[in-house]
Every structure is written in structure tokens, then in C-alpha cells.
Scaffold this motif. Structure first.
Motif, short mmCIF file in Angstrom:
data_model
loop_
_atom_site.label_atom_id
_atom_site.label_comp_id
_atom_site.label_asym_id
_atom_site.label_seq_id
_atom_site.Cartn_x
_atom_site.Cartn_y
_atom_site.Cartn_z
N PHE A 95 39.64 -7.76 57.83
CA PHE A 95 40.17 -7.05 59.00
C PHE A 95 40.13 -7.94 60.24
N GLY A 96 39.05 -8.69 60.42
CA GLY A 96 38.89 -9.47 61.64
C GLY A 96 39.98 -10.51 61.82
N LEU A 97 40.41 -11.14 60.74
CA LEU A 97 41.43 -12.18 60.86
C LEU A 97 42.83 -11.63 60.64
N MET A 98 42.98 -10.74 59.65
CA MET A 98 44.31 -10.34 59.21
C MET A 98 44.72 -8.96 59.72
N THR A 99 43.79 -8.23 60.32
CA THR A 99 44.03 -6.86 60.79
C THR A 99 44.58 -6.00 59.66
N ILE A 100 44.00 -6.16 58.47
CA ILE A 100 44.40 -5.38 57.30
C ILE A 100 43.24 -4.48 56.90
N VAL A 101 43.48 -3.19 56.84
CA VAL A 101 42.48 -2.24 56.36
C VAL A 101 42.61 -2.20 54.84
N ASN A 102 41.70 -2.87 54.15
CA ASN A 102 41.82 -3.07 52.71
C ASN A 102 41.21 -1.89 51.96
N PHE A 103 42.04 -0.93 51.60
CA PHE A 103 41.56 0.23 50.87
C PHE A 103 41.30 -0.08 49.40
N ALA A 104 41.63 -1.26 48.94
CA ALA A 104 41.33 -1.65 47.56
C ALA A 104 39.98 -2.34 47.47
N ARG A 153 51.25 -10.42 51.46
CA ARG A 153 51.98 -11.35 52.34
C ARG A 153 53.35 -10.83 52.73
N ARG A 154 53.96 -10.05 51.87
CA ARG A 154 55.30 -9.54 52.15
C ARG A 154 55.31 -8.50 53.29
N LEU A 155 54.12 -8.01 53.65
CA LEU A 155 54.04 -6.93 54.63
C LEU A 155 53.53 -7.38 55.99
N TYR A 156 53.31 -8.69 56.17
CA TYR A 156 52.85 -9.16 57.46
C TYR A 156 53.90 -8.88 58.53
N GLY A 157 53.45 -8.44 59.68
CA GLY A 157 54.36 -8.15 60.79
C GLY A 157 55.00 -6.79 60.73
N ARG A 158 54.62 -5.97 59.76
CA ARG A 158 55.25 -4.66 59.62
C ARG A 158 54.33 -3.52 60.03
N GLY A 159 53.28 -3.82 60.79
CA GLY A 159 52.37 -2.77 61.24
C GLY A 159 51.22 -2.60 60.29
N ILE A 160 50.20 -1.88 60.75
CA ILE A 160 48.97 -1.74 59.98
C ILE A 160 49.10 -0.73 58.84
N VAL A 164 46.88 -11.05 44.77
CA VAL A 164 47.28 -9.86 45.53
C VAL A 164 47.83 -10.25 46.89
N GLU A 165 47.15 -11.18 47.57
CA GLU A 165 47.63 -11.60 48.89
C GLU A 165 48.96 -12.32 48.77
N ARG A 166 49.05 -13.21 47.82
CA ARG A 166 50.26 -14.04 47.70
C ARG A 166 51.48 -13.25 47.25
N LEU A 167 51.28 -12.31 46.33
CA LEU A 167 52.42 -11.60 45.75
C LEU A 167 52.74 -10.27 46.42
N LEU A 168 51.73 -9.65 47.04
CA LEU A 168 51.94 -8.30 47.57
C LEU A 168 51.71 -8.22 49.08
N LEU A 179 45.32 -16.51 53.13
CA LEU A 179 45.16 -16.49 51.67
C LEU A 179 43.70 -16.70 51.29
N VAL A 180 43.07 -17.71 51.89
CA VAL A 180 41.67 -18.02 51.56
C VAL A 180 40.74 -16.90 52.03
N VAL A 181 40.99 -16.37 53.22
CA VAL A 181 40.12 -15.32 53.77
C VAL A 181 40.21 -14.05 52.92
N PHE A 182 41.42 -13.68 52.52
CA PHE A 182 41.56 -12.48 51.69
C PHE A 182 40.84 -12.67 50.36
N ALA A 183 41.00 -13.84 49.75
CA ALA A 183 40.31 -14.11 48.48
C ALA A 183 38.80 -14.11 48.66
N LEU A 184 38.33 -14.70 49.78
CA LEU A 184 36.89 -14.73 50.04
C LEU A 184 36.34 -13.33 50.22
#
Length: 296
Positions: free
Chosen positions: A36-45, A91-98, A85-89, A197-202
Motif C-alpha cells: 500500500f505504501g508504495l503502490m497505493t493498492i489495497v491487496n485483498f488477496a 499492472r494493467r490497472l495502474y492509473g485507474r483508481g484504487i 500476479v503483478e506482471r499479468l494482472l 514488481l519487486v515490492v509486490f512480490a516482497l
């Protein structure tokens, strides 16, 4: 010596139990805060990755008979899944809101859980501590399970290594800079997509590590990530969205609250976690150590 109806040594042992439980929350919370801190993604998975780490660890332990191999390989495998997951799914949603990444990861969690049910069945898998970490040791206030002491020490080492990575490496500097102002990082010519990519994997790998570590405490079931997800969000909010130090402090605090409440009023354990979150937010709306746009 007694404090109310409880002996002091019992309360002290329960406090240490809370720190051991908090170690699991720390690892899960740090992973969520990183993402969340870097990517502003609320990861429900995130809870599903936690569960996946437990299942991968159990499978590898059954195959190799070596707990230490599974302890290393499980977070690596879950981190690799996070890369895909980040690379294939995602990443396609960056810039489209949270909302879009939130809905994606929410649906992904169901896919992961159902896949595990198909592969491993609906019933849980018992998983005990490795022989070297069984038994109890005298810690001065009483005998305490050796595996829980291992949890505390091992998590402290992981947190220290992560702190060195974030604070003392050039890549960590990029992570901290990107959390504060990603546009400046892009202007400097840094490929932010590789950092994400690295942060999401980490973050996913840390959830997987928490899963394999929690397996001897609670067994392994397809649904084990559901309550952990809620607790991880509480840790992230209490500590401050995007704050790693806050995630550590909040994880330990939540673990202690759970342990002490389960001793004094077991039926109120879940309510106590959210009461803690509400209390913290009333006093500090950004969490204990949170600040706008910060990761640290």
C-alpha cells in the motif's frame, strides 16, 4: 503475587504469548504496508497469499522432510506467485483508481482459495512444529513453548534484515522515495514498474512466510487467511498506512491485546482488536506512526 484473580507469572507468560502471536501479525502487516505504501493498492488477496504460504510449506515439508527447506522455499514460491500476479494482472490497472485493483485482488483471493480446495481438499491439514523446536524452556517466569520463542527471534531477524534493505541499500532508497513522490522518481529516469514488481512480490512473500510460520500454531485450512486479512488491515491502520515501523509496533500491540483478552474475556477477543483500532484512530487519525505519503 496476584493481580485480580490472575497470578502475575500467568499474566507475564500470556504477555510473551502475545508477542509471539504479534510476530505473525508483524510479518503480514509489513507486507500489506509495503504494497500500500508504495503502490497505493489495497491487496485483498493478502490473506490468500498467507494461506498459500502455509500450504506450500506443508507440501514441501511432506516431500523433503526438512522444515528449514520449506521455511525458505515457501515465501520464495509465494513471492514468485506475486511476481506473476503483478506482471499479468495488477499492472494493467495502474492509473485507474484504487477501486479496480481492490476488486481484482478481492476476486483473486477467491480463485486462490478455491484452487487450494481443489488441490488439497476441503478439510484442514495438521502441521506440528519441527522436532528441534518442540517442547518448552524455562524463561524465568515459567515454561514457554520453544517454537513460540523461535517465532519471536526469527521475526526480529527478518524485520532487521528488511530494515537494512529499506534504509541502507540504493533500492531501498528508491522504495522510500517512490512512496513519498513517485512522479519525482519517474522524472529521475528510474523504471518504477520494476520497483513495483519487486515490492509486490516482497509483500506477498512476507505473507507466505507468515503463513508457514503460523501453520504449527493453528493448522492449515483453506479458510485460514480470512481472519488474518482482517487482522492485517487492523495492524496496517493502527500502525499508519504505509509505515513499516508502525506495522511492527501495531502487530505486537494487536498480538498482546488478542492474548490478554483471550485470557480475561475470550468471547470479546475479536471485538477488542477493532476497539483498539477505533481508539487509536480517535487519538491519531493517521495511525500510531503514519504520515501522509510516507513509508517509514
Amino acid at each position: 503475587m496476584m493481580i485480580g484473580p490472575y497470578p502475575l507469572d500467568l499474566l507475564a507468560l500470556q504477555l510473551v504469548t502475545g508477542v509471539a502471536l504479534g510476530a505473525i501479525y508483524v510479518l503480514v502487516g509489513i507486507g500489506l504496508s509495503l504494497i500500500f505504501g508504495l503502490m497505493t493498492i489495497v491487496n485483498f488477496a493478502h490473506g490468500a497469499f498467507f494461506m498459500a504460504g502455509a500450504y506450500v510449506g506443508v507440501f514441501l515439508y511432506g516431500y523433503t522432510g526438512n522444515f528449514w527447506v520449506s521455511l525458505v522455499a515457501a515465501p520464495l514460491a509465494v513471492g514468485a506467485l506475486g511476481l506473476l500476479v503483478e506482471r499479468l494482472l495488477v499492472r494493467r490497472l495502474y492509473g485507474r483508481g484504487i477501486d479496480d485493483p481492490l476488486l481484482l485482488t478481492f476476486g483473486l483471493s477467491y480463485v486462490i482459495v478455491e484452487s487450494v480446495r481443489i488441490l488439497f481438499g476441503l478439510t484442514g491439514i495438521p502441521f506440528g512444529a519441527p522436532p528441534a523446536l518442540r517442547g518448552a524452556v524455562d524463561i524465568g517466569i515459567g515454561y514457554f513453548p520453544l517454537y513460540r520463542l523461535f517465532l519471536i527471534v526469527f521475526t526480529a531477524l527478518v524485520v532487521a534484515a528488511l530494515w537494512l534493505f529499506v534504509e541502507r541499500t540504493s533500492f531501498g532508497l528508491i522504495i522510500r522515495a517512490g512512496a513519498r513522490d513517485r512522479q519525482i522518481v519517474q522524472v529521475l529516469g528510474i523504471d518504477v514498474s520494476k520497483v513495483w514488481l519487486v515490492v509486490f512480490a516482497l509483500g506477498c512473500g512476507l505473507a507466505g512466510l507468515a503463513g508457514i510460520l503460523a501453520a504449527p500454531l493453528q493448522g492449515v485450512t483453506p479458510e485460514m487467511g480470512i481472519p488474518v486479512l482482517a487482522e492485517a488491515f487492523v495492524v496496517t491502520v493502527v500502525g499508519g498506512m504505509g509505515s513499516l515501523a508502525g506495522a511492527v509496533l501495531a502487530g505486537l500491540l494487536v498480538g498482546i491485546v488478542v492474548a490478554m483478552t483471550s485470557l480475561i474475556a475470550p468471547d470479546m477477543t475479536k471485538m477488542a482488536i477493532f476497539a483498539l483500532m477505533a481508539l487509536v484512530l480517535l487519538v491519531r487519525p493517521r495511525g500510531l506512526l503514519g504520515r501522509a505519503g510516507a513509508l517509514g
